[in-house]
Design a protein around this motif. Structure first.
Motif, short mmCIF file in Angstrom:
data_model
loop_
_atom_site.label_atom_id
_atom_site.label_comp_id
_atom_site.label_asym_id
_atom_site.label_seq_id
_atom_site.Cartn_x
_atom_site.Cartn_y
_atom_site.Cartn_z
N GLN A 1 17.40 51.86 33.61
CA GLN A 1 18.37 52.63 33.31
C GLN A 1 18.21 52.79 31.77
O GLN A 1 18.24 53.94 31.05
CB GLN A 1 19.77 52.54 33.47
CG GLN A 1 20.76 53.40 33.07
CD GLN A 1 20.50 55.17 33.57
OE1 GLN A 1 20.22 55.04 34.68
NE2 GLN A 1 20.94 55.91 32.78
N LYS B 1 27.35 45.42 35.76
CA LYS B 1 27.17 46.96 35.28
C LYS B 1 25.77 47.26 35.77
O LYS B 1 25.42 48.31 36.55
CB LYS B 1 27.25 47.45 33.93
CG LYS B 1 27.11 48.92 33.82
CD LYS B 1 27.62 49.19 32.43
CE LYS B 1 27.33 50.80 32.25
NZ LYS B 1 27.39 50.99 30.70
N GLY C 1 18.49 48.42 37.87
CA GLY C 1 19.68 48.93 36.52
C GLY C 1 19.15 48.65 35.46
O GLY C 1 19.53 49.31 34.50
N ILE D 1 24.44 49.88 38.96
CA ILE D 1 23.61 51.08 38.57
C ILE D 1 22.37 50.98 39.50
O ILE D 1 22.03 52.00 40.16
CB ILE D 1 22.95 50.99 37.20
CG1 ILE D 1 24.11 51.38 36.15
CG2 ILE D 1 21.88 51.95 37.14
CD1 ILE D 1 23.64 50.90 34.83
#
Length: 519
Positions: free
Chosen positions: A326, A297, A323, A301
């Protein structure tokens, strides 16, 4: 009566009545005599035994009396010694009290003598004071006659001169103190910041370091804890997150400074609750699977961020670190959103200046990449980010722009200056730090109005999104020393009357211009 006697009695009875009777009487008397002699013998033995017991009791009673006598004599000796010791102690205390009483009497006599001497000195001082007062009055009259000034006029003149000298000395002293403060500012600043963080960071840390997970029922809390707490220990060990299970209904709190670890723990716990099988082995399997999925994931991102900006060819490890941004915040700003904003601003400015837009966007997107690991690696995030960019094959101009965006090194290229400007714009713009536009504008107006209220100020401008106030003064009304004092007064007034984030720099400008025309 024995068997032989009974036999004779029976034979006699059988032989005849009279003879049997006499025989019976004879035997009865004989038996009676034997019984009496037996009784006398038993009585004698009892008397002897009683005499023996009596002697034994007498001996034991004498032993007891002797022992008790010794104990009483020992107790008496102990009490006598104790009384003697107490008497000696009381005697010593009495001697000390008598000595203290004698000392008190001596001090009282000394104090009486001192009072008499003080009374004499007081009379002497009173007489001398009267003489001085008369001499002072005569001297004052002569001074007034010579100078032609009254006392009030002389006071005003002296006060004006004293005030001027004091202001000059105060300004010099403040400058000297500030110079010394600058020399020790780094050390003192670190100490002050550390103390402030220790005292204030509690509420903010609590808000930013906990995540709540909703449970389907209260019964689930017991299953999460497990027998003797083995499930909760296994989950904490696998995720590195503290689980807080309190009286809050149907809620479990996850606490950790790393938002990534909190997110992994939240996903793992939610999956365990849905699955229903909660035991240490299952917990470890679920956490490993969630970590793998979360890494995917994070990469997605980062790839989405590079796609949105239009920057390609970035090393996959840097994409994964994007990522991570985030889940990081800086001054309540999401770091990934901030990086996207800086990248966009860099591209716009580069386009206006005719520079390489893609390179500018790339530098802006990666400028805060060090914040993804700055909690693991010691040093400024700009330097850490530059090292990461160098490690994963970024160009020298990109590396320099990342390293120089907070002036850890001086900027030596236009790209570095563009990243600096875009970073400042993104952080300082209204709303970046959750401040409403109306309150932002009102705060700037209050700041300018406060500065213009001071005497000698002609103009005041709030710049740098309210982080600095520049004050222009009238050079005829304010001299150099007063300029320095005015700066301090404005700063003090701002501290006392305004509410603002961070700090505000106060700059007072005094200049004299001469304008001429050649015709």
């Amino acid at each position: 009566m024995d068997f032989f006697t009974v036999f004779i009695i029976l034979a006699s009875l059988c032989a005849g009545g009279a003879g049997g009777y006499y025989l019976y009487q004879f035997i009865s008397q004989k038996t009676l005599k034997e019984s009496r002699s037996l009784a006398e013998r038993i009585l004698e033995e009892a008397k002897k035994e009683a005499q023996a017991h009596k002697k034994e009791f007498l001996v034991q009673a004498q032993d007891d009396l002797f022992r008790q006598k010794k104990e009483l004599e020992a107790e008496y000796k102990d009490r006598a010694q104790t009384l003697e010791a107490k008497e000696a102690q009381l005697s010593r205390k009495q001697e000390k009290l008598e000595e203290k009483q004698e000392q008190i009497v001596e001090r009282e006599s000394e104090m009486l003598g001192a009072e008499k001497r003080l009374a004499g000195l007081e009379r002497t001082l009173t007489e001398k004071q009267e003489i001085l007062d008369r001499a002072s009055e005569e001297h004052l009259q002569r001074l007034q006659e010579v100078s032609g000034l009254t006392v009030e006029e002389a006071k005003k003149l002296v006060m004006a001169e004293t005030e001027s000298r004091t202001r000059h000395e105060a300004a010099k002293m403040i400058r000297q103190i500030e110079m010394e403060a600058r020399e020790t500012a780094d050390k003192s600043g670190k100490k002050i910041l550390a103390l402030a963080i220790q005292r204030y960071a509690g509420d903010f840390v609590a808000e930013q370091t906990v995540t709540a997970v909703t449970l389907p029922s209260e019964e689930m809390k017991g299953r999460i804890i497990g027998r003797e707490g083995r499930n909760i220990r296994a989950l904490e060990a696998a995720t590195g997150v503290d689980l807080i299970i309190d009286d809050t209904p149907e809620t479990v709190i996850l606490s950790a400074f790393s938002p990534i670890r909190r997110q992994v723990a939240k996903m793992a716990l939610e999956r365990l609750i849905t699955d229903g099988r909660i035991h240490p082995a299952r917990i470890e399997d679920i956490v490993k699977k969630v970590e793998q999925e979360f890494e995917v994931k994070l990469r997605e991102i980062g790839e989405q961020a590079t796609f949105d900006i239009g920057v390609h060819g970035i090393n996959p490890e840097l994409v994964r670190l994007l990522g991570h941004l985030q889940y990081r915040t800086s001054y309540s700003q999401n770091v990934l959103q901030h990086s996207l904003e800086v990248s966009t601003l860099c591209g716009i400015m580069a386009s206006e200046l005719g520079l390489d837009v893609k390179k500018a966007k790339r530098a802006g997107l990666l400028h805060d990449i060090g914040k993804a690991v700055d909690h693991e690696i010691e040093g400024p995030h700009a330097v850490i980010g530059a090292d990461l960019a160098k490690k994963f094959g970024e160009g020298g101009d990109i590396i320099h722009a990342i390293q120089a965006h907070h002036e850890d090194v001086p900027p030596k290229s236009i790209l570095a200056i563009l990243v600096q400007a875009a970073d400042s714009l993104s952080g300082a713009r209204p709303g970046a730090r959750k401040e409403l536009l109306e309150s932002y504008v009102k705060r700037l107006e209050e700041l300018e109005n406060l500065a213009t209220e001071f005497e000698g100020v002609t103009k005041a401008y709030a710049i740098q999104a309210g982080r600095e106030i520049r004050v222009v003064v009238d050079s005829d009304a304010i001299d150099d020393d007063k300029t320095f004092l005015l700066c301090k007064d404005i700063a003090k007034q701002i501290e006392d009357n305004l509410t603002y984030p961070g700090q505000i720099r106060v700059t007072v400008i005094r200049e004299r211009r001469a304008v001429g025309y050649a015709k």
